[in-house]
Design a protein around this motif. Structure first.
Motif, PDB file in Angstrom:
ATOM      1  N   PHE A 153      -2.266   3.556   7.805  1.00  4.80           N
ATOM      2  CA  PHE A 153      -3.452   3.019   8.479  1.00  4.80           C
ATOM      3  C   PHE A 153      -4.579   2.761   7.485  1.00  4.80           C
ATOM      4  N   ILE A 154      -4.899   3.767   6.665  1.00  6.39           N
ATOM      5  CA  ILE A 154      -5.975   3.605   5.690  1.00  6.39           C
ATOM      6  C   ILE A 154      -5.607   2.538   4.669  1.00  6.39           C
ATOM      7  N   GLY A 155      -4.348   2.551   4.217  1.00  7.76           N
ATOM      8  CA  GLY A 155      -3.898   1.567   3.233  1.00  7.76           C
ATOM      9  C   GLY A 155      -4.053   0.146   3.721  1.00  7.76           C
ATOM     10  N   CYS A 156      -3.760  -0.104   4.994  1.00  5.18           N
ATOM     11  CA  CYS A 156      -3.863  -1.464   5.530  1.00  5.18           C
ATOM     12  C   CYS A 156      -5.315  -1.926   5.625  1.00  5.18           C
ATOM     13  N   ILE A 157      -6.223  -0.987   5.895  1.00  6.78           N
ATOM     14  CA  ILE A 157      -7.644  -1.347   5.920  1.00  6.78           C
ATOM     15  C   ILE A 157      -8.113  -1.726   4.512  1.00  6.78           C
ATOM     16  N   ILE A 158      -7.694  -0.951   3.514  1.00  5.65           N
ATOM     17  CA  ILE A 158      -8.059  -1.248   2.129  1.00  5.65           C
ATOM     18  C   ILE A 158      -7.449  -2.580   1.704  1.00  5.65           C
ATOM     19  N   MET A 159      -6.203  -2.818   2.108  1.00  4.17           N
ATOM     20  CA  MET A 159      -5.496  -4.041   1.739  1.00  4.17           C
ATOM     21  C   MET A 159      -6.253  -5.283   2.183  1.00  4.17           C
ATOM     22  N   GLU A 160      -6.825  -5.216   3.387  1.00  5.38           N
ATOM     23  CA  GLU A 160      -7.617  -6.334   3.916  1.00  5.38           C
ATOM     24  C   GLU A 160      -8.770  -6.666   2.961  1.00  5.38           C
ATOM     25  N   ALA A 161      -9.475  -5.617   2.493  1.00  2.00           N
ATOM     26  CA  ALA A 161     -10.611  -5.823   1.595  1.00  2.00           C
ATOM     27  C   ALA A 161     -10.160  -6.386   0.256  1.00  2.00           C
ATOM     28  N   LEU A 162      -9.049  -5.869  -0.279  1.00  2.00           N
ATOM     29  CA  LEU A 162      -8.560  -6.337  -1.576  1.00  2.00           C
ATOM     30  C   LEU A 162      -8.127  -7.793  -1.517  1.00  2.00           C
ATOM     31  N   GLN A 163      -7.427  -8.154  -0.444  1.00  2.00           N
ATOM     32  CA  GLN A 163      -6.939  -9.528  -0.335  1.00  2.00           C
ATOM     33  C   GLN A 163      -8.097 -10.511  -0.308  1.00  2.00           C
ATOM     34  N   GLN A 164      -9.186 -10.116   0.341  1.00  2.00           N
ATOM     35  CA  GLN A 164     -10.340 -11.013   0.420  1.00  2.00           C
ATOM     36  C   GLN A 164     -11.081 -11.121  -0.912  1.00  2.00           C
ATOM     37  N   ARG A 165     -10.784 -10.210  -1.844  1.00  2.00           N
ATOM     38  CA  ARG A 165     -11.391 -10.312  -3.173  1.00  2.00           C
ATOM     39  C   ARG A 165     -10.598 -11.234  -4.093  1.00  2.00           C
ATOM     40  N   GLY A 166      -9.481 -11.777  -3.592  1.00  2.00           N
ATOM     41  CA  GLY A 166      -8.728 -12.761  -4.366  1.00  2.00           C
ATOM     42  C   GLY A 166      -7.834 -12.179  -5.436  1.00  2.00           C
ATOM     43  N   VAL A 167      -7.377 -10.946  -5.258  1.00  2.00           N
ATOM     44  CA  VAL A 167      -6.494 -10.325  -6.257  1.00  2.00           C
ATOM     45  C   VAL A 167      -5.042 -10.673  -5.960  1.00  2.00           C
ATOM     46  N   GLU A 168      -4.178 -10.460  -6.953  1.00  2.00           N
ATOM     47  CA  GLU A 168      -2.728 -10.533  -6.739  1.00  2.00           C
ATOM     48  C   GLU A 168      -2.290  -9.144  -6.296  1.00  2.00           C
ATOM     49  N   LEU A 169      -1.949  -9.015  -5.027  1.00  2.00           N
ATOM     50  CA  LEU A 169      -1.762  -7.696  -4.445  1.00  2.00           C
ATOM     51  C   LEU A 169      -0.296  -7.371  -4.185  1.00  2.00           C
ATOM     52  N   SER A 170       0.112  -6.188  -4.641  1.00  2.00           N
ATOM     53  CA  SER A 170       1.432  -5.634  -4.332  1.00  2.00           C
ATOM     54  C   SER A 170       1.214  -4.290  -3.640  1.00  2.00           C
ATOM     55  N   VAL A 171       2.016  -4.024  -2.610  1.00  2.00           N
ATOM     56  CA  VAL A 171       1.899  -2.779  -1.859  1.00  2.00           C
ATOM     57  C   VAL A 171       3.242  -2.061  -1.877  1.00  2.00           C
ATOM     58  N   VAL A 172       3.224  -0.778  -2.225  1.00  2.00           N
ATOM     59  CA  VAL A 172       4.444   0.028  -2.295  1.00  2.00           C
ATOM     60  C   VAL A 172       4.361   1.117  -1.235  1.00  2.00           C
ATOM     61  N   GLU A 173       5.328   1.142  -0.328  1.00  2.00           N
ATOM     62  CA  GLU A 173       5.355   2.118   0.771  1.00  2.00           C
ATOM     63  C   GLU A 173       6.703   2.833   0.777  1.00  2.00           C
ATOM     64  N   MET A 174       6.668   4.168   0.744  1.00  2.00           N
ATOM     65  CA  MET A 174       7.919   4.925   0.685  1.00  2.00           C
ATOM     66  C   MET A 174       8.681   4.890   2.017  1.00  2.00           C
ATOM     67  N   GLY A 175       7.989   4.640   3.123  1.00  2.00           N
ATOM     68  CA  GLY A 175       8.670   4.513   4.410  1.00  2.00           C
ATOM     69  C   GLY A 175       9.465   3.225   4.489  1.00  2.00           C
ATOM     70  N   ASP A 176      10.290   3.127   5.540  1.00  2.00           N
ATOM     71  CA  ASP A 176      11.132   1.938   5.668  1.00  2.00           C
ATOM     72  C   ASP A 176      10.394   0.763   6.299  1.00  2.00           C
ATOM     73  N   ARG A 177       9.083   0.951   6.581  1.00  2.00           N
ATOM     74  CA  ARG A 177       8.287  -0.108   7.203  1.00  2.00           C
ATOM     75  C   ARG A 177       6.818   0.167   6.926  1.00  2.00           C
ATOM     76  N   MET A 178       5.986  -0.788   7.229  1.00  2.00           N
ATOM     77  CA  MET A 178       4.550  -0.571   7.096  1.00  2.00           C
ATOM     78  C   MET A 178       4.045   0.260   8.275  1.00  2.00           C
ATOM     79  N   VAL A 179       2.921   0.924   8.076  1.00  2.00           N
ATOM     80  CA  VAL A 179       2.312   1.859   9.036  1.00  2.00           C
ATOM     81  C   VAL A 179       3.358   2.668   9.802  1.00  2.00           C
TER      82      VAL A 179
END
Length: 451
Positions: A153-179
């Motif tokens: 949950f927290i990661g997805c909120i941060i991801m929204e902010a990072l994407q809007q800053r125009g970065v090349e974003l990669s997300v690594v999640e140990m679970g088999d799905r997001m959230v």
């Protein structure tokens, strides 16, 4: 005159202090905050990174001298080291001691940083404090390669902010799905596909094994030339990192953000006699096992009537209500917590998802799902007997208030359970048919008036 000591200057601490002052104008109130900042909301940090608010916009109260005017003393940059529950004293990190008549533990939570080689080096940050936000804003420039650990949950909120800053974003999640703690396989995979369609690289079922810095293993031609002319063969301390994954892949990053969850700040309570499980265990008055000592917010473990067990639910609405109830009891006004709200409503790059109650279902229960992958829509309802005990949705913004009302209100559905099993979209009809007749009220009533 009663002295109330509040450990923690976040939303719970501030609301508790204001509530005490309202009902006990002559009591002494001391708030202990571990940061050298004005009390602020962590939930506002993503908006700060996007640029929607400045730092002042994250502050919980904006009027200069607000706490002084209330007669509330705020200590900044100090934290509790230990609590002597019998002696009614708190030892602080600056060597001082505070005596109290009533104590509220509202110390919140901290990032749970995994033990990964290289994670303590430069270029790796949590996104938890204003200091973190300043460091991230420095590094997360347009085009920068950013790797985020964690897609909860927290990661997805941060991801929204990072994407809007125009970065090349990669997300690594140990679970088999997001959230994974909020969504089932279908919903979590749908959110992943949505993020990838927005240009985010998502690696699920993967863990970061190491964060490496220093010279590249085998420099190319330009690297060899640099060595010959004496420019240097190793990366600067703040330069690109190589992040090794459990899948065997290696990703390059200018910035690594750790968003792998949080844990309550309760270590200082060891040997205090105050009972803790995951968090500080409280009763319906938010009082601990020690009379006169209370807890609220992300560090408190309170009873959830929907699941029938005590939980830590680290969301701001819970912190605010728990603080209000605890403060009233601290000034001698009997108040009870009606229950812990298990709500998660998330905006992931424009895709709205929600989760309420026991979204995974209960043993012996029934469930129904409706999925429209082409339109990124998913709805899942969980039942036990004729109660809707949980639900989640993706891209389904109709009647979110109704879903919450049916789950939290523990509304007896009667014949409406079978009707929802046949057509889960009839949530509003079910509310009108079942809840109103039983005298229930929820956010659904407001939703109905707006319709």
């Amino acid at each position: 005159m009663t002295h109330h000591v509040i450990l923690g200057a976040g939303p719970a601490g501030v609301i508790a202090a204001e509530t005490i002052r309202k009902h006990a104008p002559k009591d002494t109130i001391t708030v202990v905050g571990d940061e050298n900042e004005s009390p602020y909301s962590r939930m506002a940090i993503p908006y700060l990174l996007i640029g929607k608010v400045g730092e002042e916009g994250t502050h919980l109260r904006h009027t200069p001298g607000h706490f002084e005017a209330l007669g509330v003393k705020v200590l900044r940059g100090v934290r509790a080291k230990s609590v002597d529950a019998q002696g009614r004293r708190v030892a602080l990190s600056d060597g001082n001691t505070l005596s109290f008549d009533r104590l509220l533990i509202a110390t919140g939570s901290s990032p749970a940083t995994p033990p990964i080689p290289g994670i303590d080096g430069p270029g790796v940050h949590s996104c938890w404090t204003l200091a973190d936000a300043r460091a991230i804003a420095d590094l997360a420039k347009p085009g920068a390669k950013v790797l985020q650990m964690g897609a909860g949950f927290i990661g997805c909120i941060i991801m929204e902010a990072l994407q809007q800053r125009g970065v090349e974003l990669s997300v690594v999640e140990m679970g088999d799905r997001m959230v994974p703690r909020m969504m089932g396989p279908t919903a979590g995979s749908m959110i992943k596909n949505w993020c990838e369609s927005k240009g985010v690289k998502v690696y699920t079922g993967a863990k970061v094994e190491a964060i490496e810095r220093g010279p590249l293993p085998e420099p190319g031609l330009m690297g060899k030339i640099a060595e010959v002319v004496g420019i240097g063969s190793s990366e600067p301390a703040g330069g690109p990192m190589r992040v090794r994954l459990s899948t065997g892949q290696t990703l390059e990053a200018d910035l690594v953000i750790s968003a792998t969850g949080v844990r309550p700040n309760i270590g200082f309570l060891e040997n205090s006699g105050i009972r803790c499980l995951v968090g500080v265990l409280t009763d319906e008055h938010l009082q601990t096992n020690v009379p006169g000592i209370y807890a609220a917010g992300d560090c408190a473990e309170a009873f959830d009537k929907v699941s029938g067990k005590t939980i830590v639910s680290a969301i701001q609405p819970n912190a605010a209500e728990q603080a209000r109830v605890a403060a009233l009891n601290m000034v001698g006004q009997a108040a009870e917590l009606q229950g812990v709200t298990q709500i998660n409503v998330l905006d992931t790059l424009g895709l709205i998802s929600s989760s309420f109650g026991n979204w995974e279902g209960l043993p012996g229960g029934q469930h129904v799902e409706l999925t429209d992958e082409a339109n990124h829509k998913h709805l899942s309802l969980q039942f036990k007997d004729d109660l809707m005990v949980g639900c989640n949705s993706v891209g389904w913004t109709d009647h979110v208030g109704v879903m919450r009302g049916l789950v939290e209100g523990q509304v007896r559905l009667g014949v409406w359970k079978d009707r929802l099993l046949a057509d889960p979209t009839r949530l509003m009809d079910a509310y009108l048919g079942a809840a109103q007749g039983q005298g229930h009220w929820s956010g659904a009533a407001d939703e109905r008036r707006r319709a």
